[in-house]
Design a protein around this motif. Structure first.
Motif, PDB file in Angstrom:
ATOM      1  N   PRO A 141       0.797  -1.236   0.000  1.00  0.00           N
ATOM      2  CA  PRO A 141       0.000   0.000   0.000  1.00  0.00           C
ATOM      3  C   PRO A 141       0.829   1.286   0.000  1.00  0.00           C
ATOM      4  O   PRO A 141       2.006   1.268   0.338  1.00  0.00           O
ATOM      5  CB  PRO A 141      -0.807  -0.107   1.299  1.00  0.00           C
ATOM      6  CG  PRO A 141      -0.027  -1.017   2.175  1.00  0.00           C
ATOM      7  CD  PRO A 141       0.688  -1.974   1.272  1.00  0.00           C
ATOM      8  N   LEU A 142       0.194   2.394  -0.381  1.00  0.00           N
ATOM      9  CA  LEU A 142       0.877   3.680  -0.524  1.00  0.00           C
ATOM     10  C   LEU A 142       0.604   4.586   0.671  1.00  0.00           C
ATOM     11  O   LEU A 142      -0.423   4.448   1.340  1.00  0.00           O
ATOM     12  CB  LEU A 142       0.375   4.389  -1.794  1.00  0.00           C
ATOM     13  CG  LEU A 142       0.436   3.592  -3.093  1.00  0.00           C
ATOM     14  CD1 LEU A 142      -0.050   4.459  -4.251  1.00  0.00           C
ATOM     15  CD2 LEU A 142       1.848   3.085  -3.360  1.00  0.00           C
ATOM     16  N   ILE A 143       1.501   5.526   0.888  1.00  0.00           N
ATOM     17  CA  ILE A 143       1.278   6.539   1.926  1.00  0.00           C
ATOM     18  C   ILE A 143       0.594   7.746   1.281  1.00  0.00           C
ATOM     19  O   ILE A 143       1.011   8.203   0.208  1.00  0.00           O
ATOM     20  CB  ILE A 143       2.612   6.960   2.576  1.00  0.00           C
ATOM     21  CG1 ILE A 143       3.234   5.756   3.310  1.00  0.00           C
ATOM     22  CG2 ILE A 143       2.400   8.127   3.541  1.00  0.00           C
ATOM     23  CD1 ILE A 143       4.638   5.999   3.845  1.00  0.00           C
ATOM     24  N   HIS A 190      -6.682  -2.889   2.337  1.00  0.00           N
ATOM     25  CA  HIS A 190      -6.747  -2.830   3.803  1.00  0.00           C
ATOM     26  C   HIS A 190      -7.802  -1.815   4.246  1.00  0.00           C
ATOM     27  O   HIS A 190      -8.107  -0.869   3.512  1.00  0.00           O
ATOM     28  CB  HIS A 190      -5.393  -2.420   4.387  1.00  0.00           C
ATOM     29  CG  HIS A 190      -4.366  -3.503   4.297  1.00  0.00           C
ATOM     30  ND1 HIS A 190      -4.010  -4.295   5.359  1.00  0.00           N
ATOM     31  CD2 HIS A 190      -3.615  -3.935   3.260  1.00  0.00           C
ATOM     32  CE1 HIS A 190      -3.095  -5.162   4.986  1.00  0.00           C
ATOM     33  NE2 HIS A 190      -2.832  -4.967   3.714  1.00  0.00           N
ATOM     34  N   THR A 196      -7.236   0.110   6.614  1.00  0.00           N
ATOM     35  CA  THR A 196      -6.463   1.220   7.179  1.00  0.00           C
ATOM     36  C   THR A 196      -5.756   1.974   6.064  1.00  0.00           C
ATOM     37  O   THR A 196      -5.523   1.436   4.978  1.00  0.00           O
ATOM     38  CB  THR A 196      -5.391   0.692   8.146  1.00  0.00           C
ATOM     39  OG1 THR A 196      -4.617  -0.305   7.467  1.00  0.00           O
ATOM     40  CG2 THR A 196      -6.016   0.103   9.400  1.00  0.00           C
ATOM     41  N   ALA A 231       1.983   8.917  -2.484  1.00  0.00           N
ATOM     42  CA  ALA A 231       3.340   9.003  -3.017  1.00  0.00           C
ATOM     43  C   ALA A 231       4.253   7.962  -2.384  1.00  0.00           C
ATOM     44  O   ALA A 231       4.714   8.136  -1.262  1.00  0.00           O
ATOM     45  CB  ALA A 231       3.914  10.405  -2.787  1.00  0.00           C
ATOM     46  N   ILE A 239       7.006   4.571  10.345  1.00  0.00           N
ATOM     47  CA  ILE A 239       5.576   4.237  10.222  1.00  0.00           C
ATOM     48  C   ILE A 239       5.082   3.652  11.535  1.00  0.00           C
ATOM     49  O   ILE A 239       5.627   2.667  12.040  1.00  0.00           O
ATOM     50  CB  ILE A 239       5.315   3.240   9.073  1.00  0.00           C
ATOM     51  CG1 ILE A 239       5.829   3.813   7.746  1.00  0.00           C
ATOM     52  CG2 ILE A 239       3.826   2.921   8.980  1.00  0.00           C
ATOM     53  CD1 ILE A 239       5.588   2.907   6.550  1.00  0.00           C
ATOM     54  N   LEU A 261       5.881  -0.047  12.367  1.00  0.00           N
ATOM     55  CA  LEU A 261       5.970  -0.946  11.220  1.00  0.00           C
ATOM     56  C   LEU A 261       7.209  -0.670  10.372  1.00  0.00           C
ATOM     57  O   LEU A 261       7.606  -1.505   9.572  1.00  0.00           O
ATOM     58  CB  LEU A 261       4.726  -0.816  10.336  1.00  0.00           C
ATOM     59  CG  LEU A 261       3.379  -1.085  10.995  1.00  0.00           C
ATOM     60  CD1 LEU A 261       2.253  -0.931   9.974  1.00  0.00           C
ATOM     61  CD2 LEU A 261       3.348  -2.469  11.611  1.00  0.00           C
ATOM     62  N   ASN A 304       0.493  -6.797   8.257  1.00  0.00           N
ATOM     63  CA  ASN A 304       0.047  -5.410   8.303  1.00  0.00           C
ATOM     64  C   ASN A 304       1.051  -4.451   7.697  1.00  0.00           C
ATOM     65  O   ASN A 304       0.781  -3.273   7.535  1.00  0.00           O
ATOM     66  CB  ASN A 304      -0.231  -4.987   9.743  1.00  0.00           C
ATOM     67  CG  ASN A 304      -1.556  -5.543  10.205  1.00  0.00           C
ATOM     68  OD1 ASN A 304      -2.537  -5.470   9.478  1.00  0.00           O
ATOM     69  ND2 ASN A 304      -1.561  -6.130  11.374  1.00  0.00           N
ATOM     70  N   GLY A 319       4.657  -4.089   2.777  1.00  0.00           N
ATOM     71  CA  GLY A 319       5.769  -3.591   1.971  1.00  0.00           C
ATOM     72  C   GLY A 319       7.122  -3.786   2.620  1.00  0.00           C
ATOM     73  O   GLY A 319       8.140  -3.495   2.023  1.00  0.00           O
TER      74      GLY A 319
END
Ligand code: AMP
Ligand code: MG
Length: 314
Positions: free
Chosen positions: A54-56, A105, A107, A131, A173, A183, A210, A213
């Motif tokens: 997943p991306l931030i 997810h 989240t 990004a 994270i 994380l 969770n 990446g």
């Protein structure tokens, strides 16, 4: 458009499903409109990033964060204290965020980056910007516009040049969707967070579903990385073998020469963090097939630097 400082141009591209590399204090991000699933699909394709990673989402303010995530009290306190800055929080997502951004997810990871140009882009565009680091998946993260150009130039719509990244390591994270857990070790040291939250669980291994990446092999600089447990071991081994194909990342005194990249001659950990990825790149570009590095004391930013070196060596 290649490398540019045109903020309005970047805004226009992002508003039209474009991909723009953006400067932040951590590393350069490959930005796209987080609410535009087509643009996000292009991000995954361009980076060759697996869809489970997943991306931030980057926002410019706490107000804007409310648009994408459910902020609890701890989140508000941490954002007020440490943002803008290298802290990403994982929180329950709002329905408006497409599943492709969060890899399905419930989240979402959000962050307020500390770079004036990117904050301007976010404010002017009124967009939340997803990004990931602006590098092909699995490779070293870019800390200058030129790094992005080398790795993704020609595949993206623009690179906004905001100079070299001040921190040079990705964000820390912190998952706040349940019991707080780290994380990813990153630009904000645990020692900063723990006075606020108490002793934190750190769960950065690839086995943690969770943090999909956080693969154990990452940050590949294009050469084999060998990691020594301390500087003395590295130096002893360096003199013991044919070292003509070996470049070295070192912290402080001990070795000098063309093959040696000093992370910080004065052993300043902040400088070392900011030069880590550049050092890996430069040694690899010089043609060394092996890059040797040594661990730093496991505290403060040293923990995050060790984390990156371990993954680069895997
Ligand atoms: P990068 O974009 O390369 O800085 O990597 C971002 C990292 O954020 C991913 O690899 C994930 O480990 C982490 N991440 C993003 N969203 C989530 C989420 N919803 N839950 C847990 N980790 C996340
Ligand atoms: Mg990355």
């Amino acid at each position: 458009m290649a490398i540019t400082t045109d903020i309005d141009g970047a805004v226009q591209l992002l508003q039209n499903s474009g991909l723009v590399a953006l400067p932040t204090e951590t590393v350069y991000g490959l930005g796209a409109n987080a609410m535009d699933a087509i643009a996000i699909a292009k991000v995954f394709k361009t980076k060759n990033r697996p869809s489970f990673d997943p991306l931030i989402v980057h926002v410019a303010s706490i107000d804007q964060a409310h648009k994408v995530a459910e902020l609890n009290e701890a989140a508000l306190e941490l954002f007020e204290r440490f943002s803008p800055g290298p802290l990403t929080l994982v929180l329950p997502k709002k329905d408006s965020v497409p599943d492709i951004v969060t890899s399905g997810h419930s989240t979402v990871a959000i962050r307020i980056p500390d770079h004036p140009m990117t904050l301007k882009v976010i404010r002017k565009s009124h967009l939340c910007i997803a990004a990931p680091s602006a590098n092909p998946f699995g490779y070293t993260s870019p800390t200058t516009a030129a790094h992005v150009q080398e790795q993704l130039g020609g595949k993206i719509d623009a690179i906004l040049d905001g100079g070299p990244c001040g921190v040079g390591l990705e964000s820390t994270i912190l998952d706040l969707s349940g019991v707080p857990r780290v994380l990813r070790l990153g630009g904000l040291a645990l020692e900063e967070l723990e006075p606020v939250l108490g002793i934190l669980e750190v769960q950065t291994s690839s086995s943690n579903p969770n943090a999909p990446g956080m693969l154990s092999a990452h940050y590949n600089p294009g050469a084999r990385v060998r990691l020594f447990s301390n500087k003395k071991e590295l130096i002893d081994s360096y003199y013991a073998v044919d070292n003509s194909k070996t470049g070295v990342l070192i912290m402080g005194q001990g070795l000098e020469g063309l093959a040696i990249f000093n992370l910080s001659e004065s052993e300043n950990i902040i400088e070392a963090a900011s030069r880590l990825f550049t050092g890996l790149r430069i040694l690899s570009a010089k043609g060394y097939t092996e890059i040797w590095a040594h661990k730093l004391p496991d505290k403060g930013l040293g923990r995050a630097i060790n984390d990156r070196l371990i993954r680069a060596a895997n």
